[in-house]
Design a protein around this motif. Structure first.
Motif, PDB file in Angstrom:
ATOM      1  N   CYS A   9      75.705-103.309 -20.151  1.00  0.00           N
ATOM      2  CA  CYS A   9      74.310-103.465 -20.558  1.00  0.00           C
ATOM      3  C   CYS A   9      73.478-102.242 -20.173  1.00  0.00           C
ATOM      4  O   CYS A   9      72.611-101.817 -20.921  1.00  0.00           O
ATOM      5  N   VAL A  10      73.750-101.664 -19.003  1.00  0.00           N
ATOM      6  CA  VAL A  10      72.990-100.490 -18.563  1.00  0.00           C
ATOM      7  C   VAL A  10      73.317 -99.287 -19.444  1.00  0.00           C
ATOM      8  O   VAL A  10      72.420 -98.546 -19.841  1.00  0.00           O
ATOM      9  N   THR A  11      74.578 -99.102 -19.766  1.00  0.00           N
ATOM     10  CA  THR A  11      74.935 -97.976 -20.634  1.00  0.00           C
ATOM     11  C   THR A  11      74.419 -98.179 -22.058  1.00  0.00           C
ATOM     12  O   THR A  11      74.160 -97.206 -22.757  1.00  0.00           O
ATOM     13  N   GLY A  12      74.230 -99.417 -22.478  1.00  0.00           N
ATOM     14  CA  GLY A  12      73.691 -99.693 -23.805  1.00  0.00           C
ATOM     15  C   GLY A  12      72.184 -99.543 -23.893  1.00  0.00           C
ATOM     16  O   GLY A  12      71.627 -99.459 -24.982  1.00  0.00           O
ATOM     17  N   CYS A  13      71.517 -99.503 -22.749  1.00  0.00           N
ATOM     18  CA  CYS A  13      70.054 -99.379 -22.725  1.00  0.00           C
ATOM     19  C   CYS A  13      69.662 -97.915 -22.865  1.00  0.00           C
ATOM     20  O   CYS A  13      70.086 -97.083 -22.069  1.00  0.00           O
ATOM     21  N   PRO A  14      68.854 -97.569 -23.870  1.00  0.00           N
ATOM     22  CA  PRO A  14      68.483 -96.169 -24.077  1.00  0.00           C
ATOM     23  C   PRO A  14      67.730 -95.544 -22.908  1.00  0.00           C
ATOM     24  O   PRO A  14      67.800 -94.347 -22.700  1.00  0.00           O
ATOM     25  N   VAL A  15      66.994 -96.342 -22.139  1.00  0.00           N
ATOM     26  CA  VAL A  15      66.239 -95.786 -21.007  1.00  0.00           C
ATOM     27  C   VAL A  15      66.930 -96.027 -19.677  1.00  0.00           C
ATOM     28  O   VAL A  15      66.447 -95.597 -18.642  1.00  0.00           O
ATOM     29  N   GLY A  16      68.067 -96.721 -19.682  1.00  0.00           N
ATOM     30  CA  GLY A  16      68.846 -96.908 -18.459  1.00  0.00           C
ATOM     31  C   GLY A  16      68.258 -97.869 -17.454  1.00  0.00           C
ATOM     32  O   GLY A  16      68.377 -97.659 -16.244  1.00  0.00           O
ATOM     33  N   VAL A  17      67.622 -98.931 -17.917  1.00  0.00           N
ATOM     34  CA  VAL A  17      67.051 -99.941 -17.014  1.00  0.00           C
ATOM     35  C   VAL A  17      68.156-100.559 -16.164  1.00  0.00           C
ATOM     36  O   VAL A  17      69.255-100.824 -16.664  1.00  0.00           O
ATOM     37  N   ASP A  18      67.873-100.815 -14.892  1.00  0.00           N
ATOM     38  CA  ASP A  18      68.799-101.498 -13.983  1.00  0.00           C
ATOM     39  C   ASP A  18      68.772-102.993 -14.326  1.00  0.00           C
ATOM     40  O   ASP A  18      68.135-103.789 -13.641  1.00  0.00           O
ATOM     41  N   ILE A  19      69.449-103.357 -15.376  1.00  0.00           N
ATOM     42  CA  ILE A  19      69.408-104.730 -15.885  1.00  0.00           C
ATOM     43  C   ILE A  19      69.975-105.728 -14.877  1.00  0.00           C
ATOM     44  O   ILE A  19      69.320-106.732 -14.586  1.00  0.00           O
ATOM     45  N   PRO A  20      71.164-105.503 -14.289  1.00  0.00           N
ATOM     46  CA  PRO A  20      71.651-106.462 -13.284  1.00  0.00           C
ATOM     47  C   PRO A  20      70.693-106.605 -12.103  1.00  0.00           C
ATOM     48  O   PRO A  20      70.509-107.701 -11.581  1.00  0.00           O
ATOM     49  N   GLY A  21      70.062-105.504 -11.717  1.00  0.00           N
ATOM     50  CA  GLY A  21      69.119-105.544 -10.596  1.00  0.00           C
ATOM     51  C   GLY A  21      67.897-106.387 -10.895  1.00  0.00           C
ATOM     52  O   GLY A  21      67.479-107.213 -10.076  1.00  0.00           O
ATOM     53  N   PHE A  22      67.298-106.203 -12.072  1.00  0.00           N
ATOM     54  CA  PHE A  22      66.098-106.976 -12.372  1.00  0.00           C
ATOM     55  C   PHE A  22      66.427-108.444 -12.633  1.00  0.00           C
ATOM     56  O   PHE A  22      65.654-109.332 -12.267  1.00  0.00           O
ATOM     57  N   ILE A  23      67.605-108.730 -13.200  1.00  0.00           N
ATOM     58  CA  ILE A  23      68.007-110.126 -13.393  1.00  0.00           C
ATOM     59  C   ILE A  23      68.262-110.796 -12.045  1.00  0.00           C
ATOM     60  O   ILE A  23      67.888-111.956 -11.830  1.00  0.00           O
ATOM     61  N   ASP A  24      68.859-110.067 -11.116  1.00  0.00           N
ATOM     62  CA  ASP A  24      69.084-110.603  -9.768  1.00  0.00           C
ATOM     63  C   ASP A  24      67.760-110.925  -9.081  1.00  0.00           C
ATOM     64  O   ASP A  24      67.620-111.981  -8.459  1.00  0.00           O
ATOM     65  N   LEU A  25      66.780-110.043  -9.209  1.00  0.00           N
ATOM     66  CA  LEU A  25      65.460-110.299  -8.614  1.00  0.00           C
ATOM     67  C   LEU A  25      64.788-111.503  -9.268  1.00  0.00           C
ATOM     68  O   LEU A  25      64.145-112.310  -8.587  1.00  0.00           O
ATOM     69  N   LEU A  26      64.934-111.638 -10.583  1.00  0.00           N
ATOM     70  CA  LEU A  26      64.395-112.823 -11.263  1.00  0.00           C
ATOM     71  C   LEU A  26      65.057-114.099 -10.753  1.00  0.00           C
ATOM     72  O   LEU A  26      64.394-115.098 -10.501  1.00  0.00           O
ATOM     73  N   ALA A  27      66.377-114.062 -10.585  1.00  0.00           N
ATOM     74  CA  ALA A  27      67.113-115.236 -10.103  1.00  0.00           C
ATOM     75  C   ALA A  27      66.678-115.627  -8.699  1.00  0.00           C
ATOM     76  O   ALA A  27      66.680-116.812  -8.352  1.00  0.00           O
ATOM     77  N   GLN A  28      66.273-114.636  -7.897  1.00  0.00           N
ATOM     78  CA  GLN A  28      65.788-114.912  -6.549  1.00  0.00           C
ATOM     79  C   GLN A  28      64.331-115.363  -6.549  1.00  0.00           C
ATOM     80  O   GLN A  28      63.799-115.733  -5.505  1.00  0.00           O
ATOM     81  N   GLY A  29      63.677-115.307  -7.692  1.00  0.00           N
ATOM     82  CA  GLY A  29      62.267-115.700  -7.787  1.00  0.00           C
ATOM     83  C   GLY A  29      61.307-114.588  -7.403  1.00  0.00           C
ATOM     84  O   GLY A  29      60.116-114.831  -7.232  1.00  0.00           O
ATOM     85  N   ASP A  30      61.793-113.377  -7.256  1.00  0.00           N
ATOM     86  CA  ASP A  30      60.951-112.240  -6.880  1.00  0.00           C
ATOM     87  C   ASP A  30      60.405-111.584  -8.142  1.00  0.00           C
ATOM     88  O   ASP A  30      60.916-110.562  -8.610  1.00  0.00           O
ATOM     89  N   MET A  31      59.363-112.173  -8.695  1.00  0.00           N
ATOM     90  CA  MET A  31      58.794-111.677  -9.950  1.00  0.00           C
ATOM     91  C   MET A  31      58.200-110.280  -9.787  1.00  0.00           C
ATOM     92  O   MET A  31      58.366-109.427 -10.644  1.00  0.00           O
ATOM     93  N   SER A  32      57.539-110.045  -8.664  1.00  0.00           N
ATOM     94  CA  SER A  32      56.941-108.741  -8.411  1.00  0.00           C
ATOM     95  C   SER A  32      58.023-107.671  -8.304  1.00  0.00           C
ATOM     96  O   SER A  32      57.898-106.575  -8.859  1.00  0.00           O
ATOM     97  N   GLY A  33      59.091-107.971  -7.609  1.00  0.00           N
ATOM     98  CA  GLY A  33      60.201-107.029  -7.488  1.00  0.00           C
ATOM     99  C   GLY A  33      60.870-106.769  -8.821  1.00  0.00           C
ATOM    100  O   GLY A  33      61.277-105.635  -9.121  1.00  0.00           O
ATOM    101  N   ALA A  34      60.980-107.809  -9.648  1.00  0.00           N
ATOM    102  CA  ALA A  34      61.624-107.656 -10.955  1.00  0.00           C
ATOM    103  C   ALA A  34      60.820-106.726 -11.864  1.00  0.00           C
ATOM    104  O   ALA A  34      61.395-105.846 -12.514  1.00  0.00           O
ATOM    105  N   ILE A  35      59.500-106.909 -11.892  1.00  0.00           N
ATOM    106  CA  ILE A  35      58.695-106.040 -12.767  1.00  0.00           C
ATOM    107  C   ILE A  35      58.692-104.624 -12.227  1.00  0.00           C
ATOM    108  O   ILE A  35      58.731-103.661 -12.979  1.00  0.00           O
ATOM    109  N   ARG A  36      58.687-104.459 -10.929  1.00  0.00           N
ATOM    110  CA  ARG A  36      58.740-103.112 -10.341  1.00  0.00           C
ATOM    111  C   ARG A  36      60.077-102.432 -10.678  1.00  0.00           C
ATOM    112  O   ARG A  36      60.121-101.237 -10.924  1.00  0.00           O
TER     113      ARG A  36
END
Length: 118
Positions: A9-36
């Protein structure tokens, strides 16, 4: 920010977003961390979550999709951005641009012009 594991997923993203990282933060309920986390690479996650062709980019390369449906990365990105807009602090993403250079003129501007003053 820790190094991003190069998943499909990261290699498929043109801007290289840390997709597993932001999904992990969402799963933990850290909305502020996910948007950051999203803002680390993408200044417009609400727009990209709506118009980016995820089906052929990040979701198209999702390893979960090999056994079933891929993770709905675009929907999660859009949700995260919309949540921040509705419930966030209003704090802007960090500025990644270096400070602008200040110009110093050695002569008054009218003298530095290639055209004669009128």
């Amino acid at each position: 920010m820790p190094a991003v594991q190069e998943t499909g997923c990261v290699t498929g993203c043109p801007v290289g977003v840390d997709i597993p990282g932001f999904i992990d933060l969402l799963a933990q309920g850290d909305m502020s961390g996910a948007i950051r986390n999203l803002w680390g690479k993408n200044s417009l996650p609400a727009v990209c979550g709506r118009v980016c062709p995820q089906e052929i980019q990040c979701e198209g390369k999702c390893i979960v999709g090999k056994k079933g449906q891929p993770v709905a990365i675009g929907n999660l990105e859009r949700f995260c951005a919309d949540y921040e807009r509705e419930h966030g602090t209003g704090e802007l993403p960090p500025n990644r641009r270096p400070p602008a250079k200040k110009w110093r003129w050695s002569a008054p501007v009218h003298q530095a012009s290639p055209w004669p003053a009128t």
